[in-house]
Scaffold this motif. Sequence first.
Motif, PDB file in Angstrom:
ATOM      1  N   PRO A 190       0.923  -1.256  -0.075  1.00 28.43           N
ATOM      2  CA  PRO A 190      -0.059  -0.135   0.082  1.00 28.43           C
ATOM      3  C   PRO A 190       0.861   1.357   0.046  1.00 28.43           C
ATOM      4  O   PRO A 190       1.880   1.396   0.590  1.00 28.43           O
ATOM      5  CB  PRO A 190      -0.850  -0.154   1.361  1.00 28.43           C
ATOM      6  N   ASN A 199      -5.072   0.739   1.133  1.00 23.85           N
ATOM      7  CA  ASN A 199      -5.196   1.487   2.519  1.00 23.85           C
ATOM      8  C   ASN A 199      -6.742   1.097   3.024  1.00 23.85           C
ATOM      9  O   ASN A 199      -6.747   1.138   4.297  1.00 23.85           O
ATOM     10  CB  ASN A 199      -5.104   2.806   2.355  1.00 23.85           C
ATOM     11  N   LEU A 245      -3.754   2.781  11.166  1.00 20.37           N
ATOM     12  CA  LEU A 245      -3.766   2.718   9.547  1.00 20.37           C
ATOM     13  C   LEU A 245      -2.765   1.475   9.463  1.00 20.37           C
ATOM     14  O   LEU A 245      -2.761   0.595   8.528  1.00 20.37           O
ATOM     15  CB  LEU A 245      -3.431   3.668   8.752  1.00 20.37           C
ATOM     16  N   LEU A 260       0.960   4.221   1.557  1.00 20.79           N
ATOM     17  CA  LEU A 260       0.274   4.855   2.594  1.00 20.79           C
ATOM     18  C   LEU A 260      -0.366   6.388   2.227  1.00 20.79           C
ATOM     19  O   LEU A 260       0.506   7.210   1.875  1.00 20.79           O
ATOM     20  CB  LEU A 260       0.967   4.973   3.713  1.00 20.79           C
ATOM     21  N   LEU A 317      -3.236  -2.585   8.317  1.00 18.60           N
ATOM     22  CA  LEU A 317      -2.599  -3.015   6.780  1.00 18.60           C
ATOM     23  C   LEU A 317      -1.683  -4.249   7.334  1.00 18.60           C
ATOM     24  O   LEU A 317      -1.773  -5.155   6.621  1.00 18.60           O
ATOM     25  CB  LEU A 317      -1.593  -1.877   6.348  1.00 18.60           C
TER      26      LEU A 317
END
Length: 309
Positions: A14, A217, A34, A16, A38
Amino acid sequence: MSNKMNSPLSGIIPPLVTPLLDNDVLDIEGLEKLIEHLIDGRVHALFVLGTTGEAQSLSYKLRVEMIKNTCRIVNGRLPVLVCISDTSIIESVNLARIAADNGADAVVSAPPYYFASGQPELAEFYEDLVPQLPLPLFLYNMPTHTKVNFAPATIRRIAEDFRVIGFKDSSANTVYFQSVMYAMKDRPDFAMFVGPEEITGEAVLLGAHGGINGGANMFPKLYVSLYNAARERNMEELLRLQKIVMQISSTIYTVGQHGSSYLKGLKTVLSLLGICNDFVASPFHRFEKPERDKVRKALENLDLNLVLK
């Protein structure tokens, strides 16, 4: 290269988002949520300060905070890639050193994006940059934003230095991507990634190593499952997941009328999921209630059981 980063790196990485409280304040609690979201979604690495991370809209102070906090929170659990794209080679090297000092595993660089370089000048820029870097480098093709496209022969020339270990292509041009893969066919250690999630499945089927997908995300398990299905040649599962990816792309990313809609939609969903703030750095602004309601409806119309399983 760090011992936690395979060669070639592969999987879903990802890019970010940078959770913000205002234009120069990082949402650290949001960043922690976050990253845990993930890691729980089994992504294979993290990429900070890319396009989805709004890097070019952030102060250098904030970029440094993002690098330090991401590396601190990850604490060696996943490889961390740091984007060092800049119009100044000095600033690129400075960011790379900060990334190395804080435990990042590699850096990523798109071409300087003000003066448009010719191909020989582009190669020379990286031949100047790479020896100054304390970490291995991924090249990043983002022609809509930089006005420059890496020719396959230029990538091959730059990658004669084995510290150049991979390539991320966000051109969405699959013919071009295949031509780069063909040019690099004698470098099995050279990692090939696509940015656009809509073509990640097909790219992996044809030999790419993975995707650096913004949608991960929100729904990391979806994109990891897509990657796994493509790698395993499970076409039935891949086609099922591709439909969900396209539903996200054609609803959440298209609520607004401008190119920023992707980023605003993505940050809105993260706030609706309770992960992080939806503040968008200047020159853009977060969605107002009418658009936010449309994003909420698009999110409700996704079968989250399929997305998150």
